[in-house]
Design a protein around this motif. Sequence first.
Motif, mmCIF file in Angstrom:
data_model
loop_
_atom_site.group_PDB
_atom_site.id
_atom_site.type_symbol
_atom_site.label_atom_id
_atom_site.label_comp_id
_atom_site.label_asym_id
_atom_site.label_seq_id
_atom_site.Cartn_x
_atom_site.Cartn_y
_atom_site.Cartn_z
ATOM 1 N N ALA A 152 0.831 -1.210 0.000
ATOM 2 C CA ALA A 152 0.000 0.000 0.000
ATOM 3 C C ALA A 152 0.863 1.258 0.000
ATOM 4 O O ALA A 152 0.586 2.227 -0.716
ATOM 5 N N ASN A 153 1.945 1.240 0.785
ATOM 6 C CA ASN A 153 2.805 2.424 0.869
ATOM 7 C C ASN A 153 3.657 2.607 -0.382
ATOM 8 O O ASN A 153 4.015 3.731 -0.731
ATOM 9 N N CYS A 171 -1.978 -1.169 -4.547
ATOM 10 C CA CYS A 171 -3.033 -1.137 -3.529
ATOM 11 C C CYS A 171 -3.954 -2.350 -3.664
ATOM 12 O O CYS A 171 -4.360 -2.951 -2.660
ATOM 13 N N ALA A 174 -2.572 -5.318 -1.998
ATOM 14 C CA ALA A 174 -2.634 -5.295 -0.538
ATOM 15 C C ALA A 174 -4.028 -5.619 -0.006
ATOM 16 O O ALA A 174 -4.165 -6.281 1.029
ATOM 17 N N ILE A 175 -5.078 -5.167 -0.705
ATOM 18 C CA ILE A 175 -6.448 -5.235 -0.177
ATOM 19 C C ILE A 175 -6.890 -6.658 0.178
ATOM 20 O O ILE A 175 -7.388 -6.895 1.288
ATOM 21 N N GLN A 178 -5.233 -7.877 3.390
ATOM 22 C CA GLN A 178 -5.735 -7.190 4.583
ATOM 23 C C GLN A 178 -7.157 -7.621 4.927
ATOM 24 O O GLN A 178 -7.508 -7.719 6.110
ATOM 25 N N ASP A 186 -5.299 -1.029 8.600
ATOM 26 C CA ASP A 186 -4.436 -1.023 7.413
ATOM 27 C C ASP A 186 -5.269 -0.925 6.141
ATOM 28 O O ASP A 186 -4.893 -0.230 5.182
ATOM 29 N N THR A 190 -5.144 1.758 3.010
ATOM 30 C CA THR A 190 -4.950 1.332 1.618
ATOM 31 C C THR A 190 -6.027 1.911 0.714
ATOM 32 O O THR A 190 -5.747 2.376 -0.405
ATOM 33 N N LYS A 194 -5.450 4.311 -2.498
ATOM 34 C CA LYS A 194 -6.031 3.946 -3.800
ATOM 35 C C LYS A 194 -6.885 5.091 -4.347
ATOM 36 O O LYS A 194 -6.817 5.425 -5.540
#
Length: 627
Positions: A152-153, A171, A174-175, A178, A186, A190, A194
């Motif tokens: 995400a970062n 992103c 990551a979703i 998470q 978190d 994200t 996004k």
Amino acid sequence: MTKTPTILFVLFSTCFLYAQNSKKDQLESHLNWLKKHVSISKDSTNLKDTAYRAIMLSKALKNDITLAKSYRYLAEYHKEYASLDSSLYYYKLAKNIYIDSNNNFELANTHFELKKYFSAKADYNEAKANIYKALELYESLNNKQGIALCYANIGDLLYYENNYNEAIRYCNKAIPIQKASDAKKDLALTYQFKAKSELFTGFNLEDALESINASIELYNELGEIGIPMMASINWRGNIYKYMERYDDAILDYENNYANSKAMGLERYLIPSLGNLGHVNVMQGKYEEALPYNLKAIDLIKKTGRTRNLWENYMHVAEIYESIGDHKKGLYYHQLYASELEAFKDNIILSLEQEAQAKYEVGKKNATILFQDEKINQQKRTKILYIILTSLLVIIVFGLLYYYVKRKKRNQQLLALNNALDKKNTQNELLLKEIHHRVKNNLELVKSLIALQSAQLEDSATKDAMIASQNRVQSMGIIHQKLYQGEHLGSIDMKDYFINLGDGILDTFDAENKVRIECAMDQLELDVDTAVPIGLIVNELLTNALKYAFPEDSKGKIEISLIQSNSDTLKLKVIDNGIGKTIGASPKGTGFGSQLIKLLTQQLNGNMQEQYTNGTSVYFEFKIKSAA
């Protein structure tokens, strides 16, 4: 008598152990308090004092684990509430302890926090280096939550490189991780990252609004009311702003401003002030916008959070230009140009170092593959040397050698082609940057001429200065089209004439009395042809607006440029003004007419004029077609 030292020793040991246990209890109490209150702005003063006490107790107890944790709490205090630069010192102290103790999990967390520090400083090169280091450590530990947060970062950093689609892709990686681990905090962050990139992809803004609302809903579930929630509300305001839902945007910005004041978060007033200024600029409310952006600039300088400084300089320069204060407009435009260059240099350095890192990794992998191949080849050669005794085996070996050599040559050719493609991309980026800087310099020249002409009282001299300003503007538009267009070698002339006409109408304040029409199809020309034709049309439009429509008379001017064959261009500029009286003395200095004749000769052309029902000027040029 012999029992007395023993009794004293026991008493001393008991007191010492009691004191040590008391210190441990105090330290644990301080750390628990810091964990609960680190994100509560109203406790910021106690946060600093408690962190210092935890550091002293950790040193007294020689406990490196709690010492590093206390350093990080103190760094967090400086990052969020005090001097941003001071936080780096304490982060580095904590990082060194984790390196010495091989504590990779906490080391990864510290690199992650350093990414946030360098992002706030707009040092995206260092921010990217730290987030990739954190990702490497989380992957070695198979820490899924940490890996997802790094994805995400990375998306957040790609946003600041204007690489929006790649940011969204990270992103989206990551979703699902998470969601599977129910990491709501978190996940909310994200969705915020996004939404930021979705806002600028040029697609449906409803997608960006859906993502940011998902972030806000998750923060509501968690009871979050501090900086993370305000960051999402700020970005929802940005999305509303570009959807032209200005009232909704202002409501979000004002709510954030009020919350920041209530919480004592001085540095978080910056985005609220900057955006309140911008949303007023977008509505043409320049006087209302100015105080917001000036206050934002003061706070940015005070806190050292320079990431959005160039943007606020740009808005203030635009405001002063719009309200007629050209001197201040020029001053802030110079500050904006300087700060933007520094910002872009950071982005370019980040891209260069990322490319270098990828190259080094590729080179290392290629060396390993080559060595493996060499070992395998040696094994095959050894076996063949032992068992091969016939001419057939020699032929097979020769064919094998030829195959390997050809494969290696193909790989070299592929690597060379990739290098050439990369070089072409870099050259194209540099060429666009050159056109961008030329356009900015021409804008600066135009502003200087405007400032100079505003101080002149002689009308003839003032007209000459305005004509020069328009000529500079006509060349500046060409360079703007070059760096904004898809083809760096050619310009769409119809679009260029429309922009040129709008600029000249604005200069003479003639939008309501004269209409300029471009009766032509799209036509692309190379820059060497476009510049002189643009200057010719600029002179003809200027003459028409000055002499063809006296007082309040209205009319229109028609521009047409066609390419009748591969090397012939035909240009027409026709107005329905008062025309020219035969035998009348020419008006003005005559420089414009001389310039038109010289430019026509430069393009190997000829010119004809007619004065029936206005003025019509025809040109025919012999040129080479654009590539």
